[in-house]
Design a protein around this motif. Structure first.
Motif, PDB file in Angstrom:
ATOM      1  N   PRO A 184       0.837  -1.196   0.000  1.00 18.60           N
ATOM      2  CA  PRO A 184       0.000   0.000   0.000  1.00 18.60           C
ATOM      3  C   PRO A 184       0.876   1.253   0.000  1.00 18.60           C
ATOM      4  O   PRO A 184       2.059   1.192   0.328  1.00 18.60           O
ATOM      5  N   ASP A 185       0.294   2.383  -0.347  1.00 18.32           N
ATOM      6  CA  ASP A 185       1.044   3.631  -0.309  1.00 18.32           C
ATOM      7  C   ASP A 185       1.590   3.858   1.103  1.00 18.32           C
ATOM      8  O   ASP A 185       0.952   3.518   2.092  1.00 18.32           O
ATOM      9  N   ARG A 186       2.739   4.467   1.156  1.00 20.26           N
ATOM     10  CA  ARG A 186       3.474   4.612   2.417  1.00 20.26           C
ATOM     11  C   ARG A 186       2.750   5.533   3.398  1.00 20.26           C
ATOM     12  O   ARG A 186       2.370   6.647   3.055  1.00 20.26           O
ATOM     13  N   THR A 187       2.561   5.028   4.611  1.00 19.84           N
ATOM     14  CA  THR A 187       1.987   5.859   5.670  1.00 19.84           C
ATOM     15  C   THR A 187       2.952   5.969   6.844  1.00 19.84           C
ATOM     16  O   THR A 187       2.671   6.643   7.817  1.00 19.84           O
ATOM     17  N   CYS A 188       4.098   5.286   6.764  1.00 23.49           N
ATOM     18  CA  CYS A 188       5.072   5.360   7.855  1.00 23.49           C
ATOM     19  C   CYS A 188       6.381   5.908   7.314  1.00 23.49           C
ATOM     20  O   CYS A 188       6.590   5.997   6.112  1.00 23.49           O
ATOM     21  N   GLY A 189       7.257   6.278   8.240  1.00 21.78           N
ATOM     22  CA  GLY A 189       8.533   6.868   7.841  1.00 21.78           C
ATOM     23  C   GLY A 189       8.405   8.364   7.736  1.00 21.78           C
ATOM     24  O   GLY A 189       7.382   8.890   7.269  1.00 21.78           O
ATOM     25  N   GLU A 190       9.438   9.069   8.217  1.00 26.03           N
ATOM     26  CA  GLU A 190       9.427  10.537   8.167  1.00 26.03           C
ATOM     27  C   GLU A 190      10.573  11.044   7.317  1.00 26.03           C
ATOM     28  O   GLU A 190      11.667  10.509   7.351  1.00 26.03           O
ATOM     29  N   GLY A 191      10.295  12.101   6.579  1.00 27.34           N
ATOM     30  CA  GLY A 191      11.331  12.671   5.736  1.00 27.34           C
ATOM     31  C   GLY A 191      11.172  12.212   4.303  1.00 27.34           C
ATOM     32  O   GLY A 191      10.138  11.651   3.964  1.00 27.34           O
ATOM     33  N   PRO A 192      12.190  12.446   3.475  1.00 27.33           N
ATOM     34  CA  PRO A 192      13.488  13.018   3.867  1.00 27.33           C
ATOM     35  C   PRO A 192      13.362  14.470   4.340  1.00 27.33           C
ATOM     36  O   PRO A 192      12.502  15.214   3.865  1.00 27.33           O
ATOM     37  N   HIS A 193      14.215  14.831   5.278  1.00 27.65           N
ATOM     38  CA  HIS A 193      14.218  16.165   5.852  1.00 27.65           C
ATOM     39  C   HIS A 193      15.191  17.062   5.093  1.00 27.65           C
ATOM     40  O   HIS A 193      16.180  16.581   4.543  1.00 27.65           O
ATOM     41  N   ASP A 194      14.916  18.366   5.100  1.00 28.26           N
ATOM     42  CA  ASP A 194      15.878  19.295   4.475  1.00 28.26           C
ATOM     43  C   ASP A 194      17.240  19.147   5.149  1.00 28.26           C
ATOM     44  O   ASP A 194      18.264  19.065   4.490  1.00 28.26           O
TER      45      ASP A 194
END
Ligand SMILES: [Zn+2]
Length: 511
Positions: A12-22
């Motif tokens: 499924p489309d991603r709902t977890c993980g943060e970023g990538p950050h600047d």
């Protein structure tokens, strides 16, 4: 040509993980960089977008003011943590519907064990389906490692043209290359088609891997195909045959049938026992020639480990929480499922395999010491090996083979990336490279078991605890909470078991 496709469920489309950050700063970490260099720290790692742009060693002459500024950056204080490159699995399978309830299950177990790159050798769910998953992963649309697709060298769906001539092989290679293959996985190709395909792959700059099926090894052993330019030798097949000096084919007992897996796997051990001894001229010449040819060994020690101790793999601690019911069923002894050969596996079979392992491992370790490239591959989804856990066990088995812990990490990171042709971009913790990393709060060089998803059992003053487990996995700068990914898998496994008890079909497509 397109293929018939698969019943396997796309992620499924991603709902977890943060970023990538600047800007993301990993503070006060110990770096194990994957090149084989000793660990160092404390260090700060600056990641901008998906790339590592600087590493500051806070104990060096650099003053604190030179450390990356916190302003506008996401900061993670990681005192006491170790940062390593993400694991490169040189031999993975996403698994079909008999092996995994959906692909998300597999990807989360991979990421949950620090795996950021996988060679998918076989594309058994179909080339086009697997390439689509790989592309979605590259775009950050799904939570998954980067996937390089190596379709099996065989005709497409029923009705496709067979691969009979050198010209057929060239046409086939160009077709899969256009459809997004990064290489090809071979099994028992005829000499004429195999050599032609390897030549074409080299011309296109694509990779190759071979499981030297024993039905062909009398004509094409691992050295034969290495001379034709093969990239990596998978498992153990084909290497003992290259060192035969007092025979030219394996001696198998009367009544042997290759297609009967209990026979095939029992006799596999004897193949190593029938070949040249360690240190013999044949042994040394073979290693030397692989080295000259630049061949990579991708041994996948873990996948056959049940052969030397079946009870141990049947009762592994992680099955309860992490092995999906459908995979557990697939593992059970049967005459239908590949790798389910331990229906009457006794002392004689196990002892032969223990001796075979000792010899095979010394061959692989000798190759590493000569300067040969060895990688870490899991092959999970067969023979009681659960996704994610298998690759960590592979690291332990490389250690057992004689690799120093830093050599183990290098095999599983930089050397895997070299094999995949992506070492300029990933595989080590260095400025300029992609932020494909794993972070753990225990020292894996002291104990590789801390990388297992269920952690390592330790008795302390306040009782028995599970410690370790990869804490964060970064893929292309996206930060995944590895613990949360594993919790998702546990939850899925629990609900599938409940559904099974209630008689609800285990595998169903979303409407
Ligand atoms: Zn495999």
């Amino acid at each position: 040509m397109t293929d018939a496709g698969t019943d396997q469920i796309a992620a499924p489309d991603r709902t977890c993980g943060e970023g990538p950050h600047d800007r993301l700063v990993l503070r006060n970490v110990t770096v194990i960089d994957g090149t084989g260099a000793a660990p160092y720290g404390p260090a700060d790692i600056l990641i901008e977008g998906n790339r590592i742009t600087g590493i500051w060693e806070t104990s060096s002459s650099a003053s604190l003011t030179e450390r990356p500024a916190a302003e506008g950056a996401v900061e993670m204080d990681l005192s006491g943590h170790y940062v390593l490159p993400g694991i490169v699995d040189s031999h993975g399978h996403i698994g079909n519907t008999q092996q995994a309830p959906n692909s998300e299950y597999v990807y989360k177990l991979w990421l949950g064990h620090g795996v950021t790159s996988v060679r998918e050798v076989g594309a058994f769910n179909g080339l086009d389906w697997t390439v689509r998953e790989a592309q979605r992963s590259d775009r950050g649309e799904i939570a998954a490692p980067r996937i390089h697709v190596y379709p099996a060298f065989r005709p497409g769906p029923a009705g496709s043209a067979p691969i009979l001539t050198a010209q057929d092989a060239v046409v086939w290679v160009n077709d899969v290359a256009e459809r997004g293959a990064k290489g090809v996985k071979f099994f028992a190709a005829s000499p004429v088609t195999f050599s032609a395909a390897l030549e074409e792959l080299a011309r296109l700059g694509l990779g190759s891997a071979c499981h030297h099926d024993q039905r062909r090894a009398s004509q094409v052993n691992a050295l034969t195909s290495a001379r034709w330019g093969l990239g990596s030798i998978e498992h153990w097949y084909g290497m003992p045959e290259a060192m035969f000096r007092d025979r030219t084919v394996q001696h198998v007992p009367a009544g042997y049938n290759h297609n009967y897996e209990p026979d095939r796997f029992a006799q596999g051990a004897h193949l190593w026992l029938q070949t040249a001894e360690r240190g013999s001229k044949a042994w040394e010449q073979t290693l030397e020639e692989f080295l000259q040819l630049g061949t990579t060994l991708s041994p996948t020690f873990n996948i056959y480990i049940g052969s030397r101790d079946a009870a141990r793999v049947r009762s592994s601690e992680w099955h309860e929480d992490f092995t999906a019911p459908v995979l557990w069923d697939f593992f059970q002894p049967s005459e239908e499922n590949h790798g389910s050969y331990m229906g009457d596996w006794g002392t004689e079979q196990e002892v032969a395999w223990r001796h075979a392992y000792a010899k095979w491992m010394s061959f692989v370790n000798d190759y590493k010491n000569l300067g040969g490239r060895v990688t870490a591959g899991s092959d999970s989804g067969f023979i009681y090996k659960t996704f994610g856990f298998g690759i960590i066990e592979e690291l332990e088995l490389l250690r057992e083979a004689g690799f120093q812990p830093l050599e183990v990490i290098r095999a599983a990171t930089l050397h895997g990336a070299e094999l995949m042709g992506i070492a300029e971009e990933t595989g080590s913790v260095e400025p300029g490279k992609l932020a494909d990393l794993m972070i753990v709060d225990e020292d894996p060089l002291a104990n590789l078991k801390v990388l297992y998803g269920h952690g390592h059992l330790r008795l302390t003053d306040d009782g028995l605890h599970r410690v370790g487990g990869v804490k964060y996995t970064l893929r292309d700068g996206i930060v995944y909470d590895a613990h949360a990914l594993r919790e998702d898998v546990k939850h899925l496994v629990r609900s599938l078991k409940e559904a099974k008890e209630e008689g609800i079909p285990l595998h169903s497509h979303p409407e």
